[in-house]
Write a protein that holds these residues in place. Structure first.
Motif, PDB file in Angstrom:
ATOM      1  N   ASP A  27       0.857  -1.198   0.000  1.00 41.03           N
ATOM      2  CA  ASP A  27       0.000   0.000   0.000  1.00 41.03           C
ATOM      3  C   ASP A  27       0.888   1.241   0.000  1.00 41.03           C
ATOM      4  N   CYS A  28       0.941   1.912  -1.145  1.00 38.22           N
ATOM      5  CA  CYS A  28       1.714   3.152  -1.260  1.00 38.22           C
ATOM      6  C   CYS A  28       0.789   4.330  -0.939  1.00 38.22           C
ATOM      7  N   GLN A  29       0.878   4.772   0.278  1.00 37.50           N
ATOM      8  CA  GLN A  29      -0.027   5.830   0.746  1.00 37.50           C
ATOM      9  C   GLN A  29       0.461   7.193   0.235  1.00 37.50           C
ATOM     10  N   CYS A  30      -0.376   7.841  -0.559  1.00 32.30           N
ATOM     11  CA  CYS A  30      -0.011   9.083  -1.244  1.00 32.30           C
ATOM     12  C   CYS A  30      -1.232  10.013  -1.301  1.00 32.30           C
ATOM     13  N   PRO A  31      -1.041  11.264  -1.754  1.00 31.94           N
ATOM     14  CA  PRO A  31      -2.154  12.213  -1.853  1.00 31.94           C
ATOM     15  C   PRO A  31      -3.209  11.744  -2.857  1.00 31.94           C
ATOM     16  N   PRO A  32      -4.415  12.276  -2.768  1.00 30.60           N
ATOM     17  CA  PRO A  32      -5.488  11.840  -3.665  1.00 30.60           C
ATOM     18  C   PRO A  32      -5.256  12.184  -5.129  1.00 30.60           C
ATOM     19  N   ASP A  33      -4.440  13.221  -5.429  1.00 35.27           N
ATOM     20  CA  ASP A  33      -4.245  13.617  -6.821  1.00 35.27           C
ATOM     21  C   ASP A  33      -3.270  12.704  -7.569  1.00 35.27           C
ATOM     22  N   ALA A  34      -2.707  11.666  -6.862  1.00 37.68           N
ATOM     23  CA  ALA A  34      -1.817  10.715  -7.546  1.00 37.68           C
ATOM     24  C   ALA A  34      -2.660   9.810  -8.423  1.00 37.68           C
ATOM     25  N   PHE A  35      -2.210   9.617  -9.653  1.00 37.15           N
ATOM     26  CA  PHE A  35      -2.976   8.771 -10.573  1.00 37.15           C
ATOM     27  C   PHE A  35      -2.262   7.459 -10.895  1.00 37.15           C
ATOM     28  N   GLN A  36      -1.035   7.324 -10.454  1.00 40.48           N
ATOM     29  CA  GLN A  36      -0.288   6.108 -10.738  1.00 40.48           C
ATOM     30  C   GLN A  36       0.815   5.933  -9.712  1.00 40.48           C
ATOM     31  N   CYS A  37       1.078   4.671  -9.349  1.00 41.51           N
ATOM     32  CA  CYS A  37       2.125   4.371  -8.379  1.00 41.51           C
ATOM     33  C   CYS A  37       3.118   3.388  -8.998  1.00 41.51           C
ATOM     34  N   PHE A  38       4.309   3.423  -8.434  1.00 36.02           N
ATOM     35  CA  PHE A  38       5.400   2.575  -8.926  1.00 36.02           C
ATOM     36  C   PHE A  38       6.023   1.844  -7.728  1.00 36.02           C
ATOM     37  N   PHE A  39       6.181   0.532  -7.856  1.00 34.96           N
ATOM     38  CA  PHE A  39       6.835  -0.282  -6.823  1.00 34.96           C
ATOM     39  C   PHE A  39       8.102  -0.882  -7.436  1.00 34.96           C
ATOM     40  N   TYR A  40       9.162  -0.876  -6.663  1.00 34.03           N
ATOM     41  CA  TYR A  40      10.397  -1.475  -7.171  1.00 34.03           C
ATOM     42  C   TYR A  40      11.189  -2.034  -5.998  1.00 34.03           C
ATOM     43  N   THR A  41      12.040  -2.979  -6.309  1.00 28.85           N
ATOM     44  CA  THR A  41      12.913  -3.598  -5.319  1.00 28.85           C
ATOM     45  C   THR A  41      14.350  -3.202  -5.606  1.00 28.85           C
ATOM     46  N   GLU A  42      15.194  -3.311  -4.605  1.00 33.21           N
ATOM     47  CA  GLU A  42      16.597  -2.963  -4.787  1.00 33.21           C
ATOM     48  C   GLU A  42      17.259  -3.961  -5.736  1.00 33.21           C
ATOM     49  N   GLY A  43      17.744  -3.452  -6.823  1.00 25.99           N
ATOM     50  CA  GLY A  43      18.386  -4.313  -7.810  1.00 25.99           C
ATOM     51  C   GLY A  43      17.410  -5.072  -8.678  1.00 25.99           C
ATOM     52  N   GLY A  44      16.101  -4.771  -8.542  1.00 23.70           N
ATOM     53  CA  GLY A  44      15.098  -5.481  -9.330  1.00 23.70           C
ATOM     54  C   GLY A  44      14.352  -4.544 -10.258  1.00 23.70           C
ATOM     55  N   GLU A  45      13.239  -5.049 -10.784  1.00 27.66           N
ATOM     56  CA  GLU A  45      12.452  -4.286 -11.733  1.00 27.66           C
ATOM     57  C   GLU A  45      11.415  -3.422 -11.037  1.00 27.66           C
ATOM     58  N   THR A  46      10.840  -2.481 -11.811  1.00 29.19           N
ATOM     59  CA  THR A  46       9.810  -1.582 -11.301  1.00 29.19           C
ATOM     60  C   THR A  46       8.462  -1.982 -11.872  1.00 29.19           C
ATOM     61  N   LYS A  47       7.450  -2.047 -10.983  1.00 24.03           N
ATOM     62  CA  LYS A  47       6.104  -2.403 -11.411  1.00 24.03           C
ATOM     63  C   LYS A  47       5.220  -1.172 -11.360  1.00 24.03           C
ATOM     64  N   ILE A  48       4.491  -0.949 -12.427  1.00 26.33           N
ATOM     65  CA  ILE A  48       3.546   0.161 -12.495  1.00 26.33           C
ATOM     66  C   ILE A  48       2.154  -0.402 -12.239  1.00 26.33           C
ATOM     67  N   SER A  49       1.462   0.184 -11.286  1.00 31.95           N
ATOM     68  CA  SER A  49       0.141  -0.323 -10.963  1.00 31.95           C
ATOM     69  C   SER A  49      -0.632   0.734 -10.188  1.00 31.95           C
ATOM     70  N   SER A  50      -1.737   0.281  -9.659  1.00 30.92           N
ATOM     71  CA  SER A  50      -2.470   1.157  -8.743  1.00 30.92           C
ATOM     72  C   SER A  50      -1.661   1.286  -7.464  1.00 30.92           C
ATOM     73  N   CYS A  51      -2.090   2.189  -6.602  1.00 32.23           N
ATOM     74  CA  CYS A  51      -1.305   2.457  -5.402  1.00 32.23           C
ATOM     75  C   CYS A  51      -1.464   1.388  -4.331  1.00 32.23           C
ATOM     76  N   GLN A  52      -2.292   0.407  -4.587  1.00 29.40           N
ATOM     77  CA  GLN A  52      -2.416  -0.745  -3.685  1.00 29.40           C
ATOM     78  C   GLN A  52      -2.306  -2.014  -4.523  1.00 29.40           C
ATOM     79  N   LYS A  53      -1.298  -2.801  -4.236  1.00 25.63           N
ATOM     80  CA  LYS A  53      -0.986  -3.960  -5.072  1.00 25.63           C
ATOM     81  C   LYS A  53      -0.809  -5.190  -4.195  1.00 25.63           C
ATOM     82  N   THR A  54      -1.378  -6.306  -4.660  1.00 20.67           N
ATOM     83  CA  THR A  54      -1.237  -7.583  -3.956  1.00 20.67           C
ATOM     84  C   THR A  54      -0.381  -8.519  -4.798  1.00 20.67           C
ATOM     85  N   LEU A  55       0.679  -9.013  -4.179  1.00 21.66           N
ATOM     86  CA  LEU A  55       1.608  -9.916  -4.864  1.00 21.66           C
ATOM     87  C   LEU A  55       1.824 -11.161  -4.021  1.00 21.66           C
ATOM     88  N   SER A  56       2.141 -12.251  -4.692  1.00 19.26           N
ATOM     89  CA  SER A  56       2.499 -13.472  -3.970  1.00 19.26           C
ATOM     90  C   SER A  56       3.987 -13.451  -3.629  1.00 19.26           C
TER      91      SER A  56
END
Length: 209
Positions: free
Chosen positions: A44-73
């Motif tokens: 859950d990337c908690q951000c202001p309401p005017d955000a329209f897109q969020c990005f999740f990434y790991t150290e040394g890994g790839e970046t995922k573009i998604s909604s600001c709340q993402k469920t992964l296995s």
């Protein structure tokens, strides 16, 4: 002319930096922080309401573009980070806002760690219903076996006396003799040889002429 272009570029870059600095830093919340490969975790990337897109990434890994709340296995996180379990995956996030034709990104969040373990070795679990079914089956088989043995034993018990009565011969009555005194005469044979008869020898006297 060249100086004017450089001045415009500097002004635009400064304005872009001011926009970035004006955006609030998001807060990344992970739940739960400890999972297995088959479990799931919510980012859950908690951000202001005017955000329209969020990005999740790991150290040394790839970046995922998604909604600001993402469920992964757990497996997806490991693949995203290029790691294998057991591992500690460190994740960050940031968001973007829409400002005209540009989408300035926000500052990046602090690191949130997710610990991923191997799934436990599964053991077969027998339910109470299954145990009762197996118990009833065992009792039924035991009862059938006991009844069968009982019938066989009863049949043998009834059959054996019948065979004995049909094949039994009458006992032979031995003749009863009176108690007689039986005498036996035996000849005695002497082991000594018979006495030899005396030799009767006749002697004659011869007179000389």
């Amino acid at each position: 002319m060249v100086g004017l272009v450089l001045f415009i570029v500097l002004i635009a870059g400064s304005f872009h930096e001011i926009q970035i600095q004006a955006l609030l830093q998001p807060k990344l919340v992970v739940s739960p922080p400890v999972i297995t490969e088959t479990d799931t975790v919510t980012l859950d990337c908690q951000c202001p309401p005017d955000a329209f897109q969020c990005f999740f990434y790991t150290e040394g890994g790839e970046t995922k573009i998604s909604s600001c709340q993402k469920t992964l296995s757990g497996s997806e996180l490991l693949l995203m980070a290029g790691q294998s379990s057991p591992a500690e995956v460190k994740v960050r996030c940031f968001y973007a806002v829409s400002s005209g034709d540009t989408h300035p990104p926000s500052p990046h969040s602090e690191i949130s760690s997710i610990t991923i373990h191997r799934p436990p070795t599964s053991t077969p679990v027998t339910s109470t219903k299954d145990m009762m079914m197996w118990t009833l089956r065992a009792l039924a088989v035991t009862a059938v076996f006991a009844v069968t043995v009982g019938f066989i034993s009863l049949g043998l018990t009834l059959l054996c006396p019948t065979r004995r009565s049909g094949t039994e011969k009458p006992k032979r009555q031995e003749p009863q003799y009176e108690q007689w005194d039986i005498y036996h005469q035996y000849d005695t044979i002497s082991e000594e040889p018979p006495a030899s008869a005396p030799n009767k020898t006749v002697y004659s006297t011869l007179q000389p002429i």
